[in-house]
Scaffold this active site. Structure first.
Site, short mmCIF file in Angstrom:
data_model
loop_
_atom_site.label_atom_id
_atom_site.label_comp_id
_atom_site.label_asym_id
_atom_site.label_seq_id
_atom_site.Cartn_x
_atom_site.Cartn_y
_atom_site.Cartn_z
N ASN A 18 0.86 -1.16 0.00
CA ASN A 18 0.00 0.00 0.00
C ASN A 18 0.91 1.23 0.00
O ASN A 18 1.84 1.29 0.80
CB ASN A 18 -0.82 -0.06 1.29
N GLY A 71 -6.97 -8.10 1.53
CA GLY A 71 -7.11 -9.54 1.74
C GLY A 71 -8.18 -10.15 0.84
O GLY A 71 -7.94 -11.20 0.22
N HIS A 111 -13.18 0.06 5.08
CA HIS A 111 -13.32 -1.38 4.92
C HIS A 111 -14.44 -1.91 5.80
O HIS A 111 -14.74 -1.35 6.84
CB HIS A 111 -12.03 -2.09 5.34
#
Ligand code: CDP
Length: 314
Positions: free
Chosen positions: A154, A242, A289
């Protein structure tokens, strides 16, 4: 009357309110797992027909010629026309063309990996995917393994740990040693501000002749993947790394194993407190998220025998 005995103080509940949630998860999880080939094939073909990860997930010189217009998946109004300079940083060919691996391990960074002894099992997979340049020091090896075929980064890591790669770049390139000659997958075209810092990462890797090979997520793939998961009931601003990597693995691997996916603050078996990551306790940005909702979908796939989630010790 004798004085009444005071009852011994009760230890405070280590898992305030989470016990019920975790028990429900464990109930769904603890049925014996068996791969259900039909369910796996069905899910995989749904995913492939909507997202085409096989040829689209990674930007290559073949699928993104000079002059093509990239639409940033995190900022839909921003586009970039591919210049010869940017084009030269794209992989010449697909890094894993038409290839299907037998077993893939996707390693999330959850604190559930701490003391899990899952290292050997993770490393036994044919292809190992890790997220966000996680630390792989000797002290973690027993629990998270060391093998890395593909690792994501990231850009916030470049900014926070390596001064946005504006100064000396050697520390960054040296930090890549622990991932051997793996592929480094970058979201260079997700937000406008990602592009220059990812380009600096690519140039640092080239200039220092690091064995790592940088590749880019195709924003079109990320966009279609977000729509796919939305159609499965996921409402989140951004997919977590993920679930993106688990999705990629589902198209490329016959057997997908997930480790380190556990977005709860207590261990599923002992209920003792866990750190958010196996290496630190930095919290996930819940604004972007929806990891518990993602986890629910992954658990559904586990129950259907599409992939295998590993919770607890190996
Ligand atoms: O950048 P991001 O917050 O998505 O990820 P991370 O914290 O570096 O962790 C990598 C991935 O592991 C996440 O994207 C999640 O899918 C998973 N994870 C989890 O399931 N439970 C946790 N407690 C932490 C991470």
């Amino acid at each position: 009357l004798p004085p009444q005995k005071k009852s011994a103080p009760q230890p405070s509940d280590p898992c305030k309110g989470c016990r019920e949630v975790i028990n429900k998860v464990i109930e769904r999880y603890s049925k014996p797992w068996k791969k259900q080939e039909d369910n796996y094939q069905k899910f995989r073909s749904q995913l492939s027909s909507k997202c085409h990860g096989f040829d689209k997930a990674i930007i290559t010189q073949a699928n993104t010629p000079v002059g093509s217009k990239l639409v940033y998946d995190g900022e839909k109004r921003r586009t970039l026309q591919v210049t010869p300079e940017i084009f030269s940083t794209f992989a010449k060919e697909h890094p894993f063309p038409n290839k299907t691996w037998d077993t893939c391990a996707v390693v999330g960074n959850g604190g559930i990996l701490t003391n899990s002894s899952c290292g050997k099992m993770i490393d036994s997979a044919q292809f190992v995917i890790r997220c966000n340049l996680p630390p792989l020091e000797k002290s973690y090896e027993k629990h998270v393994g060391i093998k890395t075929d593909l690792v994501t980064a990231n850009p916030s890591i470049f900014i926070e740990k390596y001064g946005a790669l504006m100064g000396r770049r050697r520390p960054f390139v040296e930090s890549l040693h622990s991932y051997g000659n793996s592929l480094l997958l970058l979201p260079a075209f997700s937000y406008g501000h990602n592009t220059p810092v990812c380009m600096r990462a690519v140039y640092s890797i080239e200039d220092f002749e690091s064995p790592t090979r940088a590749i880019f997520f195709n924003p079109e793939y990320l966009q279609s993947l977000a729509l796919f998961w939305r159609s499965q009931g996921l409402r989140a601003v951004r997919l977590s790394t993920g679930i993106i990597m688990a999705s990629l693995a589902l198209e490329h691997c016959a057997n997908v194993h997930l480790y380190g996916f556990w977005p709860f603050s207590n261990h599923p078996h002992g209920l003792y407190a866990l750190t958010n990551h196996y290496y630190d306790d930095r919290q996930t940005k819940t604004k972007f998220h929806a990891m518990p909702a993602e986890f629910d979908l992954l658990l559904r796939l586990h129950s259907q025998g599409v992939l295998r989630l590993h919770l607890g010790d190996c």
